[in-house]
Design a protein around this motif. Structure first.
Motif, short mmCIF file in Angstrom:
data_model
loop_
_atom_site.label_atom_id
_atom_site.label_comp_id
_atom_site.label_asym_id
_atom_site.label_seq_id
_atom_site.Cartn_x
_atom_site.Cartn_y
_atom_site.Cartn_z
N ARG A 58 0.84 -1.21 0.00
CA ARG A 58 0.00 0.00 0.00
C ARG A 58 0.87 1.26 0.00
NH1 ARG A 58 -3.26 -3.10 3.33
NH2 ARG A 58 -2.24 -2.30 5.20
N ASN A 59 1.96 1.23 0.79
CA ASN A 59 2.86 2.39 0.81
C ASN A 59 3.48 2.63 -0.56
OD1 ASN A 59 2.32 2.73 3.49
ND2 ASN A 59 4.21 1.79 4.22
N ILE A 60 3.91 1.55 -1.20
CA ILE A 60 4.52 1.68 -2.54
C ILE A 60 3.50 2.26 -3.51
CG2 ILE A 60 5.33 0.35 -4.53
CD1 ILE A 60 6.75 -1.51 -2.51
N ASN A 61 2.26 1.73 -3.46
CA ASN A 61 1.23 2.24 -4.39
C ASN A 61 0.95 3.71 -4.13
OD1 ASN A 61 0.99 -0.23 -5.63
ND2 ASN A 61 -0.69 -0.90 -4.34
N THR A 62 0.92 4.10 -2.84
CA THR A 62 0.68 5.51 -2.51
C THR A 62 1.82 6.38 -3.03
OG1 THR A 62 -0.52 4.86 -0.53
CG2 THR A 62 0.27 7.13 -0.61
N LEU A 63 3.06 5.92 -2.85
CA LEU A 63 4.21 6.69 -3.32
C LEU A 63 4.21 6.79 -4.84
CD1 LEU A 63 6.99 5.35 -0.94
CD2 LEU A 63 6.04 7.65 -0.99
N GLU A 64 3.88 5.66 -5.52
CA GLU A 64 3.85 5.69 -6.99
C GLU A 64 2.77 6.65 -7.47
OE1 GLU A 64 5.57 1.29 -8.15
OE2 GLU A 64 3.43 1.64 -8.21
N GLU A 65 1.62 6.67 -6.79
CA GLU A 65 0.56 7.60 -7.17
C GLU A 65 1.04 9.03 -6.98
OE1 GLU A 65 -2.88 8.81 -8.75
OE2 GLU A 65 -2.14 6.77 -8.64
N GLY A 66 1.78 9.27 -5.87
CA GLY A 66 2.33 10.60 -5.63
C GLY A 66 3.34 11.00 -6.68
N CYS A 67 4.10 10.02 -7.18
CA CYS A 67 5.09 10.30 -8.23
C CYS A 67 4.40 10.59 -9.55
CB CYS A 67 6.03 9.12 -8.40
SG CYS A 67 7.20 8.94 -7.05
N ASN A 68 3.23 10.01 -9.77
CA ASN A 68 2.54 10.23 -11.04
C ASN A 68 1.88 11.60 -11.10
OD1 ASN A 68 3.23 7.76 -12.07
ND2 ASN A 68 1.41 6.74 -11.31
N GLU A 69 1.59 12.19 -9.94
CA GLU A 69 0.90 13.49 -9.91
C GLU A 69 1.71 14.58 -10.62
OE1 GLU A 69 -2.07 15.95 -9.56
OE2 GLU A 69 -2.15 13.85 -9.01
N PRO A 70 3.04 14.73 -10.35
CA PRO A 70 3.80 15.74 -11.09
C PRO A 70 3.81 15.47 -12.59
CG PRO A 70 5.04 15.04 -9.18
CD PRO A 70 3.85 14.13 -9.29
N VAL A 71 3.83 14.19 -13.00
CA VAL A 71 3.83 13.87 -14.43
C VAL A 71 2.53 14.35 -15.05
CG1 VAL A 71 3.83 11.98 -16.10
CG2 VAL A 71 5.41 11.94 -14.17
N ARG A 72 1.40 14.13 -14.34
CA ARG A 72 0.11 14.60 -14.87
C ARG A 72 0.12 16.13 -14.97
NH1 ARG A 72 -2.17 10.08 -12.12
NH2 ARG A 72 -2.28 11.22 -10.17
N SER A 73 0.71 16.80 -13.97
CA SER A 73 0.78 18.26 -14.01
C SER A 73 1.61 18.73 -15.19
CB SER A 73 1.39 18.80 -12.71
OG SER A 73 0.55 18.49 -11.63
N ILE A 74 2.74 18.05 -15.42
CA ILE A 74 3.61 18.42 -16.55
C ILE A 74 2.87 18.23 -17.86
CG2 ILE A 74 5.65 17.68 -17.84
CD1 ILE A 74 7.00 17.21 -15.11
N ASN A 75 2.14 17.12 -17.99
CA ASN A 75 1.38 16.88 -19.23
C ASN A 75 0.33 17.96 -19.44
OD1 ASN A 75 2.83 14.59 -19.79
ND2 ASN A 75 1.36 13.20 -18.87
N MET A 76 -0.35 18.35 -18.34
CA MET A 76 -1.37 19.40 -18.45
C MET A 76 -0.72 20.72 -18.87
SD MET A 76 -4.21 20.28 -15.57
CE MET A 76 -3.12 21.25 -14.57
N LEU A 77 0.44 21.05 -18.27
CA LEU A 77 1.13 22.28 -18.63
C LEU A 77 1.61 22.26 -20.08
CD1 LEU A 77 3.17 22.95 -15.38
CD2 LEU A 77 1.27 24.27 -16.26
N GLU A 78 2.06 21.08 -20.54
CA GLU A 78 2.49 20.97 -21.94
C GLU A 78 1.32 21.22 -22.88
OE1 GLU A 78 6.32 17.95 -21.77
OE2 GLU A 78 4.35 17.16 -22.28
N GLU A 79 0.13 20.68 -22.51
CA GLU A 79 -1.05 20.92 -23.35
C GLU A 79 -1.40 22.41 -23.38
OE1 GLU A 79 -4.28 18.48 -22.07
OE2 GLU A 79 -3.16 16.64 -22.39
N GLN A 80 -1.33 23.06 -22.20
CA GLN A 80 -1.62 24.49 -22.16
C GLN A 80 -0.59 25.27 -22.97
OE1 GLN A 80 -1.72 25.47 -18.02
NE2 GLN A 80 -3.84 24.80 -17.76
N CYS A 81 0.68 24.86 -22.87
CA CYS A 81 1.75 25.53 -23.60
C CYS A 81 1.53 25.37 -25.11
CB CYS A 81 3.09 24.94 -23.19
SG CYS A 81 4.49 25.85 -23.82
N ASN A 82 1.13 24.17 -25.54
CA ASN A 82 0.87 23.96 -26.96
C ASN A 82 -0.29 24.83 -27.43
OD1 ASN A 82 2.93 22.13 -27.29
ND2 ASN A 82 1.65 20.36 -26.85
N GLY A 83 -1.32 24.96 -26.59
CA GLY A 83 -2.45 25.82 -26.94
C GLY A 83 -2.01 27.27 -27.07
#
Ligand SMILES: [Zn+2]
Length: 126
Positions: A58-83
């Motif tokens: 459970r701790n590993i899954n929580t940490l992995e989910e936390g690591c994925n959050e910045p990646v989602r933010s970066i993807n969202m920012l890249e989409e905004q930047c492309n727009g």
């Protein structure tokens, strides 16, 4: 060790259930087969391991989910930047068109002043 079952060689898979975490078992290679459970590869875990390992998972899954959050933010920012880049290109094209229009208007103004001066000099010659 590989076990034969229903004419196929059994696969060794790993259980991630809370009851048998990280315990390997033999499984039929045919998806959705009716062969059922074949057997365990590993010996049963002690009660303490059964308690600790799911918590660690459970701790590993929580940490992995936390690591994925910045990646989602970066993807969202890249989409905004492309727009914004596409909007910038659109405005640049519009700006070029307006500059061309402004140049034409300046030429018309100069030509009209030139014609005006010619008419004035024709009416009142020096
Ligand atoms: Zn089978």
């Amino acid at each position: 060790m590989v076990v034969r079952f229903c004419g196929k060689l059994a696969l060794v898979k790993t259980s991630w259930t809370p009851v048998s975490p990280k315990r390997r078992f033999y499984a039929c290679p045919i998806k959705d087969s009716v062969c059922g459970f074949i057997g365990w590869v590993d010996l049963p875990m002690c009660a303490r391991s059964k308690t600790i390992i799911p918590g660690l998972l459970r701790n590993i899954n929580t940490l992995e989910e936390g690591c994925n959050e910045p990646v989602r933010s970066i993807n969202m920012l890249e989409e905004q930047c492309n727009g914004l880049l596409s909007m910038n290109n659109m405005f640049a094209a519009r700006c070029d068109a307006l500059n061309d229009e402004g140049f034409k208007l300046k030429m018309y103004l100069c030509a009209s002043w030139f014609m005006f001066v010619i008419v004035i000099f024709d009416i009142w010659p020096v």
